[in-house]
Scaffold this motif. Sequence first.
Motif, PDB file in Angstrom:
ATOM      1  N   HIS A   1      -8.948  -0.806  -4.041  1.00  0.00           N
ATOM      2  CA  HIS A   1      -7.861   0.159  -3.849  1.00  0.00           C
ATOM      3  C   HIS A   1      -8.386   1.590  -3.819  1.00  0.00           C
TER       4      HIS A   1
ATOM      5  N   MET B   1      -9.726   2.787  -0.599  1.00  0.00           N
ATOM      6  CA  MET B   1      -8.865   2.749   0.583  1.00  0.00           C
ATOM      7  C   MET B   1      -8.446   4.174   0.924  1.00  0.00           C
TER       8      MET B   1
ATOM      9  N   CYS C   1      -3.705  -1.911  -5.023  1.00  0.00           N
ATOM     10  CA  CYS C   1      -3.618  -2.997  -4.045  1.00  0.00           C
ATOM     11  C   CYS C   1      -4.812  -3.933  -4.081  1.00  0.00           C
TER      12      CYS C   1
ATOM     13  N   HIS D   1       0.869  -1.169   0.000  1.00  0.00           N
ATOM     14  CA  HIS D   1       0.000   0.000   0.000  1.00  0.00           C
ATOM     15  C   HIS D   1       0.910   1.223   0.000  1.00  0.00           C
TER      16      HIS D   1
HETATM   17 CU1  CUA Z   1      -4.031   0.002  -0.469  1.00  0.00          CU
HETATM   18 CU2  CUA Z   1      -4.138   0.780  -2.719  1.00  0.00          CU
END
Ligand code: CUA
Length: 315
Positions: free
Chosen positions: A187, A190, A183, A144
Amino acid sequence: MLSNLPLFPEQASTVAESVDTLYVFLVLISAFFSVLIFALLLYFAIKYRRRSDVERPAPIHGDLRLELLWIVVPLGLTMVMFIWCAKVFFHMATPPAEAIEISAVGKQWMWKFQHPSGHREINELHVPVGRAVKLTMSSEDVLHDFYVPAFRVKMDVLPGRFTTAWFEATKTGTFHLFCAEYCGTVHSGMIGKVIVMTPAAYESWLSGDAAGETMAETGAKLFGQLGCHTCHSDRSDARGPSLTGIFGREVSLQDGSRVSADENYLRESILKPNAKVVEGYRPIMPTFQGQISEAGLMQIVAYIRSLSGREGSMN
Ligand code: CUA
């Protein structure tokens, strides 16, 4: 001046302005030479075009002044860039000693934070204005990246090791927090908020609900539960090295080398005890891989740090 342009987010940390100045400098230099090169290309193409089939210009065998010019000018410019960038980079890579230590764990797909006082948050990070905050970060699964545009702070968050970032907010308010590393499917979801408060508001936020125990206290408990204290004691016949005062110190290893006992060294020593065995001890420590969560590792590190009188708390 530039804050009205959507390309430039609000500047809300002590490094934001120097990052932007450097960025504008690099863009201007690049733009200047791009325009110059394309303009000359066009101009020369027209000026030196072939006018007849038999035209043969006199061959050129070089010009020392020209050669020197295009060595010295780019060298000078790249050296200015290098020194300037290095200065900003090292400033951003070196957290001040008095910074508040907050731990951050990324996982698909959320951000988890824990303050030294023990307070936990998910996708929100409350910090005081005008105080340096150091984040020790790791991931429970994949890569990340912790990114707060208004602070100009961006740092990869990796599984299997700690990375750090620091910032000092210069204004109160709420700022975007993004994951900047692809990710997985959520993602883009996030995301979170960094809430910068006045020191007084931060204090009352901290005392708002029961924190339970501090990070170091939780770490001390884990230390006991895992039986670490049976070997790592201050007794002279202890089977493992004493951990009192070890944090931030140089440690001599069996192979004669020395390492600095920082977060990543402690982490490795817990998960891969035989990688760096301290001088005078035998490689008898079992691995704790798979037995401690990322958050637990940070709590144990916080406990070991507290043994050196470095709690990184709010004083
Ligand atoms: Cu965690 Cu993109």
